[in-house]
Design a protein around this motif. Structure first.
Motif, PDB file in Angstrom:
ATOM      1  N   MET A 162       0.828  -1.210   0.000  1.00 34.11           N
ATOM      2  CA  MET A 162       0.000   0.000   0.000  1.00 34.11           C
ATOM      3  C   MET A 162       0.859   1.254   0.000  1.00 34.11           C
ATOM      4  O   MET A 162       1.734   1.418   0.854  1.00 34.11           O
ATOM      5  CB  MET A 162      -0.874  -0.026   1.255  1.00 34.11           C
ATOM      6  N   TYR A 163       0.592   2.164  -0.965  1.00 30.86           N
ATOM      7  CA  TYR A 163       1.425   3.357  -1.140  1.00 30.86           C
ATOM      8  C   TYR A 163       0.581   4.603  -1.396  1.00 30.86           C
ATOM      9  O   TYR A 163      -0.490   4.544  -2.012  1.00 30.86           O
ATOM     10  CB  TYR A 163       2.361   3.193  -2.333  1.00 30.86           C
ATOM     11  N   THR A 164       1.112   5.726  -0.982  1.00 26.73           N
ATOM     12  CA  THR A 164       0.600   7.020  -1.427  1.00 26.73           C
ATOM     13  C   THR A 164       1.076   7.252  -2.852  1.00 26.73           C
ATOM     14  O   THR A 164       2.229   6.976  -3.188  1.00 26.73           O
ATOM     15  CB  THR A 164       1.107   8.152  -0.521  1.00 26.73           C
ATOM     16  N   ALA A 165       0.196   7.774  -3.701  1.00 20.08           N
ATOM     17  CA  ALA A 165       0.516   7.964  -5.114  1.00 20.08           C
ATOM     18  C   ALA A 165       1.227   9.280  -5.364  1.00 20.08           C
ATOM     19  O   ALA A 165       0.943  10.294  -4.724  1.00 20.08           O
ATOM     20  CB  ALA A 165      -0.762   7.906  -5.949  1.00 20.08           C
ATOM     21  N   GLY A 166       2.149   9.245  -6.330  1.00 19.05           N
ATOM     22  CA  GLY A 166       2.785  10.458  -6.825  1.00 19.05           C
ATOM     23  C   GLY A 166       2.555  10.559  -8.321  1.00 19.05           C
ATOM     24  O   GLY A 166       1.610   9.982  -8.856  1.00 19.05           O
ATOM     25  N   LYS A 167       3.431  11.279  -9.009  1.00 20.48           N
ATOM     26  CA  LYS A 167       3.312  11.433 -10.455  1.00 20.48           C
ATOM     27  C   LYS A 167       4.656  11.190 -11.120  1.00 20.48           C
ATOM     28  O   LYS A 167       5.710  11.449 -10.536  1.00 20.48           O
ATOM     29  CB  LYS A 167       2.785  12.822 -10.815  1.00 20.48           C
ATOM     30  N   ILE A 168       4.597  10.670 -12.348  1.00 19.02           N
ATOM     31  CA  ILE A 168       5.797  10.444 -13.139  1.00 19.02           C
ATOM     32  C   ILE A 168       6.103  11.718 -13.908  1.00 19.02           C
ATOM     33  O   ILE A 168       5.253  12.232 -14.639  1.00 19.02           O
ATOM     34  CB  ILE A 168       5.618   9.271 -14.118  1.00 19.02           C
ATOM     35  N   GLU A 169       7.302  12.230 -13.735  1.00 18.44           N
ATOM     36  CA  GLU A 169       7.708  13.407 -14.501  1.00 18.44           C
ATOM     37  C   GLU A 169       8.123  12.962 -15.903  1.00 18.44           C
ATOM     38  O   GLU A 169       9.055  12.192 -16.081  1.00 18.44           O
ATOM     39  CB  GLU A 169       8.869  14.114 -13.798  1.00 18.44           C
ATOM     40  N   VAL A 192       8.234  16.452 -20.620  1.00 22.62           N
ATOM     41  CA  VAL A 192       7.519  17.347 -21.519  1.00 22.62           C
ATOM     42  C   VAL A 192       6.041  17.279 -21.153  1.00 22.62           C
ATOM     43  O   VAL A 192       5.488  16.205 -20.960  1.00 22.62           O
ATOM     44  CB  VAL A 192       7.693  16.925 -22.994  1.00 22.62           C
ATOM     45  N   GLY A 193       5.386  18.425 -21.048  1.00 22.60           N
ATOM     46  CA  GLY A 193       3.960  18.423 -20.747  1.00 22.60           C
ATOM     47  C   GLY A 193       3.674  18.142 -19.287  1.00 22.60           C
ATOM     48  O   GLY A 193       4.537  18.228 -18.425  1.00 22.60           O
ATOM     49  N   ARG A 194       2.430  17.777 -19.017  1.00 20.11           N
ATOM     50  CA  ARG A 194       2.009  17.580 -17.633  1.00 20.11           C
ATOM     51  C   ARG A 194       2.516  16.257 -17.072  1.00 20.11           C
ATOM     52  O   ARG A 194       2.725  15.298 -17.813  1.00 20.11           O
ATOM     53  CB  ARG A 194       0.481  17.618 -17.567  1.00 20.11           C
ATOM     54  N   PRO A 195       2.704  16.178 -15.743  1.00 22.67           N
ATOM     55  CA  PRO A 195       3.115  14.923 -15.114  1.00 22.67           C
ATOM     56  C   PRO A 195       2.052  13.847 -15.315  1.00 22.67           C
ATOM     57  O   PRO A 195       0.865  14.138 -15.461  1.00 22.67           O
ATOM     58  CB  PRO A 195       3.252  15.303 -13.635  1.00 22.67           C
ATOM     59  N   LYS A 211       6.832  -3.097 -25.916  1.00 29.57           N
ATOM     60  CA  LYS A 211       5.426  -2.699 -25.853  1.00 29.57           C
ATOM     61  C   LYS A 211       4.987  -2.595 -24.396  1.00 29.57           C
ATOM     62  O   LYS A 211       5.530  -3.262 -23.514  1.00 29.57           O
ATOM     63  CB  LYS A 211       4.550  -3.718 -26.576  1.00 29.57           C
ATOM     64  N   GLY A 212       3.990  -1.760 -24.172  1.00 26.62           N
ATOM     65  CA  GLY A 212       3.542  -1.591 -22.806  1.00 26.62           C
ATOM     66  C   GLY A 212       2.102  -1.128 -22.702  1.00 26.62           C
ATOM     67  O   GLY A 212       1.417  -0.914 -23.705  1.00 26.62           O
ATOM     68  N   ILE A 213       1.668  -0.989 -21.456  1.00 26.15           N
ATOM     69  CA  ILE A 213       0.335  -0.480 -21.138  1.00 26.15           C
ATOM     70  C   ILE A 213       0.489   0.791 -20.331  1.00 26.15           C
ATOM     71  O   ILE A 213       1.194   0.817 -19.316  1.00 26.15           O
ATOM     72  CB  ILE A 213      -0.477  -1.510 -20.329  1.00 26.15           C
ATOM     73  N   GLY A 214      -0.160   1.847 -20.781  1.00 28.27           N
ATOM     74  CA  GLY A 214      -0.269   3.067 -20.005  1.00 28.27           C
ATOM     75  C   GLY A 214      -1.585   3.071 -19.262  1.00 28.27           C
ATOM     76  O   GLY A 214      -2.628   2.743 -19.839  1.00 28.27           O
ATOM     77  N   TYR A 215      -1.531   3.425 -17.978  1.00 33.10           N
ATOM     78  CA  TYR A 215      -2.732   3.413 -17.140  1.00 33.10           C
ATOM     79  C   TYR A 215      -2.729   4.696 -16.326  1.00 33.10           C
ATOM     80  O   TYR A 215      -2.050   4.819 -15.323  1.00 33.10           O
ATOM     81  CB  TYR A 215      -2.685   2.167 -16.256  1.00 33.10           C
ATOM     82  N   GLU A 216      -3.485   5.673 -16.808  1.00 32.24           N
ATOM     83  CA  GLU A 216      -3.527   6.988 -16.175  1.00 32.24           C
ATOM     84  C   GLU A 216      -4.830   7.154 -15.412  1.00 32.24           C
ATOM     85  O   GLU A 216      -5.892   6.725 -15.876  1.00 32.24           O
ATOM     86  CB  GLU A 216      -3.404   8.083 -17.234  1.00 32.24           C
TER      87      GLU A 216
END
Length: 339
Positions: free
Chosen positions: A244-251, A254-257, A270-275
């Motif tokens: 269990m973790y507190t969420a942050g953001k990926i820098e 370019v553009g928004r985190p 290949k990958g999956i992005g999950y925003e």
């Protein structure tokens, strides 16, 4: 092939099928508006845990561990007690000893209503809803009427999922929402589980008791925890048990985190992005002992047992809706291709 949104019979159960630009989504309103399947056929990416041999009854028997189930009152409430600012509710204790908690609520098990579905040259979409009131058997424990609406938009940019809750009670409605997101392992056709890596911008770790409840101790990240941040963590082939973790953001540079997680197959790139939207304050990771070919990066709006914790709401993410008030949450799934 032309984009479409249609009602289909999936093994005797009515579902909605969306198709756009190589992406296909199969949504089951009858099982909590669960996105049973999301696939990028063009790039060979299977997003969620899927088994061709499954039947609707198989999914209904364990709706938390297939597709994209939405949970209201997710995770655990100690002894089934839920204290809001103006009332106390006794939920059924449905997690046996030694846990003795209420777990996961009811929304993901209910039959929802299809409100509309359509497609045009750029996208396909569907809208579903559930009206929670005295007709629901859970109402005797939790007598707070509300309406929840779901919107699914499929386009060349993947699947956008939005959910909103509106309080129709005169009392405060507690807000604790999550998706028990089941990512397929492997998720790239022909790939190996050992090549999967996950990147998640976590900032601190919450310790849990042997009942999977917060102890109140919050830790700085260990070297292991930091593998989530660096994207070097393999989320399968080992036990990941309610981390269990507190969420942050990926820098991104370019553009928004980026507020979400990324999963990569290192062999193919290949990958999956999950925003997810900013209303999701936490991530909890779990993989059902790592041997069932899926793993769960689960975004949560509030900490486990949040209404009952003696901590500030700014820290626990807990909030309440006044009568007539609405909260909106959103998620986005898409394929990441190697550069």
């Amino acid at each position: 092939m032309k984009n479409f949104a249609e009602i289909v019979d999936w093994k005797g159960m009515e579902c909605i099928r969306l198709f756009v630009g190589g992406y296909t989504a199969l949504i089951a309103p009858e099982i909590g508006s669960n996105v049973l399947r999301l696939r990028d056929e063009e790039n060979g990416v299977e997003f969620f845990r899927w088994d061709e041999n499954n039947t609707p009854d198989d999914i209904k028997a364990s709706p938390e561990v297939w597709g994209l189930p939405t949970l209201y009152l997710p995770n655990r409430f100690a002894d089934g007690v839920l204290r809001t600012s103006d009332a106390t509710y006794q939920l059924p204790v449905n997690e046996k000893e030694p846990y003795h908690n209420h777990i996961h609520g009811f929304l993901h098990k209910r039959a929802h209503t299809v409100m509309a579905h359509s497609a045009d040259d750029t996208a396909a979409w569907a809208r579903t809803a559930y009206i929670y009131n005295e007709n629901d058997p859970f109402f005797k424990y939790f007598p707070l009427p509300f309406v929840v609406e779901f919107f699914f938009l499929l386009s060349e940019y993947g699947l956008e999922y939005k959910v909103s809750f509106m309080n129709q009670s005169t009392k405060k409605l507690p807000v604790s929402v999550a998706t028990h997101t089941t990512i397929a392992a492997p998720f790239v056709d022909g790939a190996k589980e050992a090549d999967i890596r996950i990147q998640a911008p976590v900032t601190e770790r919450w310790t849990l008791s042997d009942r999977c409840l917060p102890t109140g101790e919050i830790l700085s990240l260990s070297d292991y925890d930091k593998t989530y941040c660096s994207g070097t963590c393999c989320p399968v082939r080992r036990v990941v048990d309610n981390e269990m973790y507190t969420a942050g953001k990926i820098e991104q540079g370019v553009g928004r985190p980026f507020h979400g997680v990324r999963m990569t197959d290192t062999a193919s790139g290949k990958g999956i992005g999950y925003e997810v939207s900013d209303g999701y304050h936490f991530w909890i990771f779990w993989n059902d002992r790592g041997e069932k070919h899926y793993f769960c990066p689960e975004p949560m709006t509030a900490m486990i047992d949040a209404p009952n914790l003696n901590l500030p709401t700014k820290q626990t993410g807990y909030c309440e809706l006044s009568s007539g008030e609405i909260i909106h949450l959103a998620q986005h799934f898409f394929t990441i291709l190697p550069e």
